[in-house]
Design an enzyme around this catalytic site. Structure first.
Site, short mmCIF file in Angstrom:
data_model
loop_
_atom_site.label_atom_id
_atom_site.label_comp_id
_atom_site.label_asym_id
_atom_site.label_seq_id
_atom_site.Cartn_x
_atom_site.Cartn_y
_atom_site.Cartn_z
N GLU A 129 3.68 -1.40 13.57
CA GLU A 129 4.96 -2.09 13.75
C GLU A 129 5.60 -1.59 15.03
OE1 GLU A 129 7.01 -3.06 9.53
OE2 GLU A 129 6.96 -0.94 9.99
N GLU A 160 6.93 -2.94 -2.17
CA GLU A 160 6.16 -2.72 -0.95
C GLU A 160 5.90 -1.21 -0.85
OE1 GLU A 160 8.12 -4.05 2.63
OE2 GLU A 160 6.45 -3.43 3.92
#
Ligand SMILES: *[C@@H]1O[C@H](CO)[C@@H](O)[C@H](O)[C@H]1NC(C)=O
Ligand SMILES: *[C@@H]1O[C@H](CO)[C@@H](O)[C@H](O)[C@H]1NC(C)=O
Length: 255
Positions: A237, A148
């Protein structure tokens, strides 16, 4: 005859005048999209080559809510927003994002460029969140994640994954895509996570080639160029607090 000439000249005037009817909008490319408000945990809304994903993956046991919606799509430039209010219980609540759905699953060695622009603002910075690109790679096209790569445009009272805390960068002051970054590394389950963070401040206006970050990792951090890029998203986020993220413009494509 006189009447006919009048009608014809009126028609001509209408046809010529039509493109001027909405000054400032791009009539050729402005698309009709769902601009409604969406609040479901896994809601997704299509917009050309993108989808808006609510992706509220971390809300089990959390108190609060989050909604999001598209504002416009003009060519490949999308505008969207998300409003959230989450009480503090530590973790990330969601990654509400715009996802690119075209030209994925190429090997890193086959990607020529990933041009992207992102202009955004948050209504408040008295909360905990990040604003970030999120990319995933796999050893096969469409396969499970092996890496990621997060590119944070803002760290708002939060912090990146790291192998130990307090988090220490594995590389500092990297100049990539016209901005300065510190690089962190840490695990997320079986997935290795690299996080590029602004050296200081926030990058509320980004314009650059996202492939330069991937190429840096191939050249300097031992990442294999035969991995496939399976996912490319840009979003936020939230951890705790309440705020509205407005993306006035976002675009991304893979060449
Ligand atoms: C993004 O913001 C910058 C700086 O304000 C501006 O120059 C640029 O035109 C904006 N991009 C878009 C696509 O609106
Ligand atoms: C990064 O740049 C800052 C500001 O110029 C400097 O203070 C710092 O020492 C640099 N860090 C490294 C690891 O080179």
């Amino acid at each position: 005859m006189r009447f006919l000439i009048f009608v014809l000249s009126s028609l001509t005037a209408l046809i010529v005048a039509a493109p001027l009817a909405e000054p400032g909008t791009d009539l050729e490319t402005r698309a009709s999209i769902d601009t409604g408000t969406h609040c479901g945990t896994w809601d997704t809304v299509q917009a050309g080559q993108y989808s808006l994903n609510l992706n509220q993956w971390g809300i089990n046991g959390a108190t609060g809510s989050q909604c999001a919606g598209l504002k416009s799509l003009s060519g490949t430039t999308v505008s969207w927003w998300t409003t959230w209010s989450w009480s503090s219980n530590g973790g990330v609540k969601s990654f509400t994002n715009i996802q690119l759905n075209t030209n994925l699953n190429k090997k890193l060695s086959a990607i020529k460029s990933i041009p992207s622009t992102w202009n955004w603002s948050y209504s408040s910075y008295s909360m905990t969140a990040d604003v970030a690109y999120d990319l995933f790679t796999s050893n096969s096209a469409g396969g499970s994640h092996v890496m990621e790569v997060m590119i944070w445009l803002a760290n708002i009272n939060a912090g990146p994954l790291s192998t130990s805390y307090p988090a220490k960068p594995i590389a500092s002051n990297l100049s990539i895509a016209g901005k300065s970054w510190n690089l962190y590394e840490g695990p997320n389950g079986n997935t290795k996570v690299f996080s590029f963070l602004p050296t200081s401040g926030r990058y509320t206006s980004f314009s650059g080639d996202i492939n330069l970050f991937l190429q840096y990792l191939v050249q300097h951090q031992g990442v294999s160029s035969s991995e496939y890029l399976t996912t490319a998203q840009g979003g936020t986020e939230p951890f705790a607090g309440s705020a509205t993220l407005t993306t006035s413009s976002f675009s991304m494509s893979i060449n």
